[in-house]
Motif scaffolding. Structure first.
Motif, PDB file in Angstrom:
ATOM      1  N   ILE A 197      34.215  42.557  42.972  1.00 37.59           N
ATOM      2  CA  ILE A 197      32.986  42.769  42.203  1.00 37.59           C
ATOM      3  C   ILE A 197      31.798  42.282  43.021  1.00 37.59           C
ATOM      4  CG2 ILE A 197      31.755  42.252  40.062  1.00 37.59           C
ATOM      5  CD1 ILE A 197      34.440  41.653  38.765  1.00 37.59           C
ATOM      6  N   ASN A 198      30.936  43.215  43.433  1.00 32.82           N
ATOM      7  CA  ASN A 198      29.800  42.852  44.280  1.00 32.82           C
ATOM      8  C   ASN A 198      28.471  43.369  43.748  1.00 32.82           C
ATOM      9  OD1 ASN A 198      31.201  41.503  46.571  1.00 32.82           O
ATOM     10  ND2 ASN A 198      32.202  43.494  46.714  1.00 32.82           N
ATOM     11  N   SER A 199      28.454  43.837  42.486  1.00 30.16           N
ATOM     12  CA  SER A 199      27.206  44.342  41.915  1.00 30.16           C
ATOM     13  C   SER A 199      27.290  44.333  40.395  1.00 30.16           C
ATOM     14  CB  SER A 199      26.926  45.766  42.405  1.00 30.16           C
ATOM     15  OG  SER A 199      27.875  46.679  41.873  1.00 30.16           O
ATOM     16  N   GLU A 200      26.144  44.520  39.759  1.00 30.47           N
ATOM     17  CA  GLU A 200      26.100  44.587  38.296  1.00 30.47           C
ATOM     18  C   GLU A 200      26.931  45.765  37.778  1.00 30.47           C
ATOM     19  OE1 GLU A 200      24.840  42.761  36.002  1.00 30.47           O
ATOM     20  OE2 GLU A 200      23.499  41.359  37.021  1.00 30.47           O
ATOM     21  N   VAL A 201      26.866  46.884  38.488  1.00 26.45           N
ATOM     22  CA  VAL A 201      27.610  48.079  38.058  1.00 26.45           C
ATOM     23  C   VAL A 201      29.109  47.800  38.079  1.00 26.45           C
ATOM     24  CG1 VAL A 201      28.161  50.476  38.614  1.00 26.45           C
ATOM     25  CG2 VAL A 201      25.800  49.653  38.824  1.00 26.45           C
ATOM     26  N   GLU A 202      29.600  47.200  39.170  1.00 28.36           N
ATOM     27  CA  GLU A 202      31.026  46.891  39.264  1.00 28.36           C
ATOM     28  C   GLU A 202      31.426  45.862  38.205  1.00 28.36           C
ATOM     29  OE1 GLU A 202      31.501  45.666  43.289  1.00 28.36           O
ATOM     30  OE2 GLU A 202      31.569  47.702  44.084  1.00 28.36           O
ATOM     31  N   PHE A 203      30.500  44.939  37.911  1.00 25.48           N
ATOM     32  CA  PHE A 203      30.780  43.933  36.883  1.00 25.48           C
ATOM     33  C   PHE A 203      30.920  44.579  35.502  1.00 25.48           C
ATOM     34  CE2 PHE A 203      29.000  40.338  34.152  1.00 25.48           C
ATOM     35  CZ  PHE A 203      30.223  39.695  34.047  1.00 25.48           C
ATOM     36  N   GLU A 204      30.033  45.516  35.176  1.00 24.61           N
ATOM     37  CA  GLU A 204      30.096  46.208  33.887  1.00 24.61           C
ATOM     38  C   GLU A 204      31.389  47.015  33.770  1.00 24.61           C
ATOM     39  OE1 GLU A 204      28.152  45.823  31.294  1.00 24.61           O
ATOM     40  OE2 GLU A 204      27.017  44.342  32.437  1.00 24.61           O
ATOM     41  N   ASN A 205      31.780  47.680  34.860  1.00 22.51           N
ATOM     42  CA  ASN A 205      33.036  48.452  34.851  1.00 22.51           C
ATOM     43  C   ASN A 205      34.242  47.534  34.649  1.00 22.51           C
ATOM     44  OD1 ASN A 205      31.678  50.845  35.277  1.00 22.51           O
ATOM     45  ND2 ASN A 205      31.898  50.768  37.502  1.00 22.51           N
ATOM     46  N   TYR A 206      34.178  46.365  35.298  1.00 19.09           N
ATOM     47  CA  TYR A 206      35.278  45.401  35.178  1.00 19.09           C
ATOM     48  C   TYR A 206      35.400  44.908  33.735  1.00 19.09           C
ATOM     49  CZ  TYR A 206      37.988  41.110  35.850  1.00 19.09           C
ATOM     50  OH  TYR A 206      38.941  40.121  35.752  1.00 19.09           O
ATOM     51  N   LYS A 207      34.272  44.589  33.095  1.00 21.40           N
ATOM     52  CA  LYS A 207      34.297  44.110  31.711  1.00 21.40           C
ATOM     53  C   LYS A 207      34.858  45.171  30.778  1.00 21.40           C
ATOM     54  CE  LYS A 207      29.956  42.845  31.307  1.00 21.40           C
ATOM     55  NZ  LYS A 207      28.732  42.278  30.670  1.00 21.40           N
ATOM     56  N   GLU A 208      34.479  46.425  31.047  1.00 17.86           N
ATOM     57  CA  GLU A 208      34.953  47.514  30.188  1.00 17.86           C
ATOM     58  C   GLU A 208      36.463  47.695  30.311  1.00 17.86           C
ATOM     59  OE1 GLU A 208      34.174  52.314  29.626  1.00 17.86           O
ATOM     60  OE2 GLU A 208      32.721  51.091  30.701  1.00 17.86           O
ATOM     61  N   LYS A 209      36.984  47.595  31.527  1.00 12.73           N
ATOM     62  CA  LYS A 209      38.413  47.800  31.753  1.00 12.73           C
ATOM     63  C   LYS A 209      39.251  46.589  31.328  1.00 12.73           C
ATOM     64  CE  LYS A 209      37.809  50.977  35.659  1.00 12.73           C
ATOM     65  NZ  LYS A 209      38.024  51.169  37.122  1.00 12.73           N
ATOM     66  N   ASN A 210      38.612  45.426  31.253  1.00 14.50           N
ATOM     67  CA  ASN A 210      39.378  44.209  30.956  1.00 14.50           C
ATOM     68  C   ASN A 210      38.915  43.557  29.643  1.00 14.50           C
ATOM     69  OD1 ASN A 210      41.058  43.490  33.624  1.00 14.50           O
ATOM     70  ND2 ASN A 210      39.081  44.332  34.227  1.00 14.50           N
ATOM     71  N   ALA A 211      38.521  44.409  28.707  1.00 13.72           N
ATOM     72  CA  ALA A 211      38.103  43.894  27.394  1.00 13.72           C
ATOM     73  C   ALA A 211      39.242  43.106  26.758  1.00 13.72           C
ATOM     74  CB  ALA A 211      37.676  45.052  26.503  1.00 13.72           C
ATOM     75  N   ASP A 212      38.935  41.895  26.320  1.00 13.55           N
ATOM     76  CA  ASP A 212      39.977  41.003  25.791  1.00 13.55           C
ATOM     77  C   ASP A 212      39.300  40.040  24.818  1.00 13.55           C
ATOM     78  OD1 ASP A 212      41.928  39.133  25.271  1.00 13.55           O
ATOM     79  OD2 ASP A 212      42.578  38.955  27.361  1.00 13.55           O
ATOM     80  N   SER A 213      39.817  39.954  23.626  1.00  9.36           N
ATOM     81  CA  SER A 213      39.201  39.098  22.599  1.00  9.36           C
ATOM     82  C   SER A 213      39.294  37.616  22.943  1.00  9.36           C
ATOM     83  CB  SER A 213      39.860  39.346  21.238  1.00  9.36           C
ATOM     84  OG  SER A 213      41.250  39.040  21.292  1.00  9.36           O
ATOM     85  N   THR A 214      40.190  37.287  23.859  1.00 10.40           N
ATOM     86  CA  THR A 214      40.343  35.869  24.220  1.00 10.40           C
ATOM     87  C   THR A 214      39.412  35.462  25.364  1.00 10.40           C
ATOM     88  OG1 THR A 214      42.104  36.314  25.836  1.00 10.40           O
ATOM     89  CG2 THR A 214      42.758  35.948  23.535  1.00 10.40           C
ATOM     90  N   ARG A 215      38.708  36.447  25.930  1.00  8.58           N
ATOM     91  CA  ARG A 215      37.809  36.142  27.058  1.00  8.58           C
ATOM     92  C   ARG A 215      36.419  36.690  26.795  1.00  8.58           C
ATOM     93  NH1 ARG A 215      40.327  38.146  32.570  1.00  8.58           N
ATOM     94  NH2 ARG A 215      40.698  40.031  31.324  1.00  8.58           N
ATOM     95  N   VAL A 216      35.415  35.888  27.123  1.00  3.93           N
ATOM     96  CA  VAL A 216      34.020  36.317  27.006  1.00  3.93           C
ATOM     97  C   VAL A 216      33.380  36.212  28.393  1.00  3.93           C
ATOM     98  CG1 VAL A 216      31.766  35.866  25.968  1.00  3.93           C
ATOM     99  CG2 VAL A 216      33.859  35.550  24.611  1.00  3.93           C
ATOM    100  N   PHE A 217      32.901  37.360  28.907  1.00  4.36           N
ATOM    101  CA  PHE A 217      32.274  37.375  30.224  1.00  4.36           C
ATOM    102  C   PHE A 217      30.764  37.159  30.092  1.00  4.36           C
ATOM    103  CE2 PHE A 217      35.977  40.244  30.524  1.00  4.36           C
ATOM    104  CZ  PHE A 217      36.692  39.577  31.511  1.00  4.36           C
ATOM    105  N   GLY A 218      30.179  36.481  31.078  1.00  6.17           N
ATOM    106  CA  GLY A 218      28.744  36.224  31.046  1.00  6.17           C
ATOM    107  C   GLY A 218      28.097  36.387  32.417  1.00  6.17           C
ATOM    108  N   ASP A 219      26.810  36.812  32.420  1.00  5.79           N
ATOM    109  CA  ASP A 219      26.036  36.918  33.662  1.00  5.79           C
ATOM    110  C   ASP A 219      25.522  35.538  34.065  1.00  5.79           C
ATOM    111  OD1 ASP A 219      26.405  39.616  33.569  1.00  5.79           O
ATOM    112  OD2 ASP A 219      24.492  40.023  32.577  1.00  5.79           O
ATOM    113  N   LEU A 220      25.155  35.429  35.346  1.00  5.04           N
ATOM    114  CA  LEU A 220      24.526  34.217  35.855  1.00  5.04           C
ATOM    115  C   LEU A 220      23.165  34.565  36.455  1.00  5.04           C
ATOM    116  CD1 LEU A 220      27.523  32.403  37.576  1.00  5.04           C
ATOM    117  CD2 LEU A 220      26.277  31.642  35.566  1.00  5.04           C
ATOM    118  N   THR A 221      22.231  33.636  36.361  1.00  7.67           N
ATOM    119  CA  THR A 221      20.903  33.881  36.944  1.00  7.67           C
ATOM    120  C   THR A 221      20.857  33.522  38.417  1.00  7.67           C
ATOM    121  OG1 THR A 221      20.206  31.659  36.267  1.00  7.67           O
ATOM    122  CG2 THR A 221      19.732  33.481  34.751  1.00  7.67           C
TER     123      THR A 221
END
Length: 410
Positions: A197-221
């Motif tokens: 994962i090297n970009s916002e786009v890849e991060f969004e795709n990763y979250k979509e493919k790995n949706a899991d109620s036990t995990r919450v993904f977050g951005d960093l500034t």
């Protein structure tokens, strides 16, 4: 002729002189400071930057740019009064620490004569002369050391666009994408660096493919910079500082199209962090096959050569670095220093900042092209140990035609 007319004529003579040089930027700066002085409204640094250089005082304001231009303006004024303006009755100066322009009249009146027949006078002059010689020797040695620190590298065509151009320079660092992941059951929150994962786009795709109620993904500034980043800044600082040229620094995740449009740009980092600069490969004989592989195809009929790192980056290994200097989208210049791993990224930049390596690379280009091209691309093979480069060799080197449209698709 009124004092105002005398003042204006002097300014015009300075601007039109060979010593001042044909620069609208410095002419406008001098006229602006003179006009402000006449109205006794001496501008602040931020005012000059906003009015003359379009700097935004609220965001990414480059205070060094104003100081560098005023520093060079003082030198241009000195050069004029040492050459064409030797016989001027008045001298224009901009005292340090101020942006007020002062007009000083030359005058020899009021000087007292000193009798050299008086023994006390001769003794005093002799003592002062000895002190002067000693002090001059000390300061000469000190200034020589300073000059040596300025002249870190010899003049080279590689950097002419950046040193001599009036367009501001932006150094872009390849940063690594990181994000947070929190376990909703345990409450554990951790910061993660995923090499895929090297970009916002890849991060969004990763979250979509790995949706899991036990995990919450977050951005960093903030993002992650690798260890060699400080070495890159040090190398570039030597080049630009020795030529009294400033630059801004930003990470790849914080730049946009306007930055690429408005600046001459130096990018440094692993090739997978180059982001939109990797658009360059759309019209190159080189290609970025994946994060760990560079390809080269000499012509459409030939096979693609593939170059991937070998070994362990924390031990002895072989890496590949890629450098391209090419025209930007707005008559600007882009210098891209990349590497599959950080070892080659560092060595790619070193080849263009170390005096001995610069001379070696210039000789290779002259042998191949009978000149040093304005635009070019080079693939290096780099041997390293523990992410530190040991030696390098050129694998491929091509000249780039200025009219090549590197930002358009094939």
């Amino acid at each position: 002729m009124s004092e105002k007319e005398i003042h204006n004529d002097l300014v015009n003579r300075i601007i039109e002189s060979d010593s001042f040089g044909k620069s609208d930027t410095y002419a406008n700066l001098l006229k602006y400071l003179v006009d402000c002085t006449k109205t006794n409204d001496i501008p602040k640094e931020t005012t000059i930057g906003t009015h003359l250089f379009g700097l935004n005082a609220a965001e990414n304001y480059d205070s060094a740019k104003v100081r560098v231009y005023v520093f060079n303006l003082r030198k241009k004024l000195d050069q004029y009064f040492q050459n064409e303006g030797q016989n001027e009755e008045c001298i224009l100066t901009i005292p340090k620490g101020s942006y007020k322009v002062e007009m000083v009249k030359k005058s020899s009146a009021g000087k007292k004569s000193i009798s050299l027949k008086n023994p006390k006078t001769l003794l005093l002059i002799s003592v002062l002369l000895c002190i002067s010689i000693v002090l001059n020797f000390i300061f000469w040695n000190k200034n020589t050391e300073i000059e040596k620190s300025y002249e870190v590298i010899p003049k080279t065509k590689f950097w002419n666009d950046f040193i001599e151009g009036e367009r501001p320079v932006l150094v872009v660092l390849g940063d690594l994408f990181i994000y947070t992941e929190q376990n909703t059951i345990t409450g554990l929150r951790q910061t993660i660096r995923n090499s895929g994962i090297n970009s916002e786009v890849e991060f969004e795709n990763y979250k979509e493919k790995n949706a899991d109620s036990t995990r919450v993904f977050g951005d960093l500034t903030y993002t992650y910079l690798i260890r060699n980043t400080t070495d890159w800044i040090e190398s570039l600082t030597k080049i630009f500082y020795s030529n009294h040229k400033s630059f801004n620094t930003r990470v790849i995740s914080r730049i946009g199209a306007k930055d690429i449009h408005d600046h001459n740009i130096v990018f440094i980092g692993m090739q997978k962090t180059a982001g939109l600069f990797n658009n360059y490969f759309l019209n190159s004989k080189f290609s970025l096959i994946d994060d760990n592989t560079l390809g080269y195809q000499a012509n459409p009929e030939s096979d693609i050569q593939k170059f991937s790192p070998l070994g362990n980056p924390d031990q002895f290994h072989t890496d590949y670095g890629f450098v391209a200097k090419f025209p930007g989208p707005n008559n600007n210049t882009i210098f891209m220093f990349g590497g599959i791993w950080d070892t080659a990224a560092s060595q790619s930049l070193k080849n263009f900042t170390d005096p001995e390596l610069i001379a070696n690379l210039e000789n290779q280009m002259i042998q191949k092209f009978n000149k040093i091209p304005q635009y070019f691309e080079v693939l290096f093979e780099v041997s390293g140990l523990d992410r530190t480069e040991l030696n390098t060799k050129v694998v491929h080197m091509n000249e780039i035609d200025k009219i090549s449209i590197v930002w358009a698709e094939k």
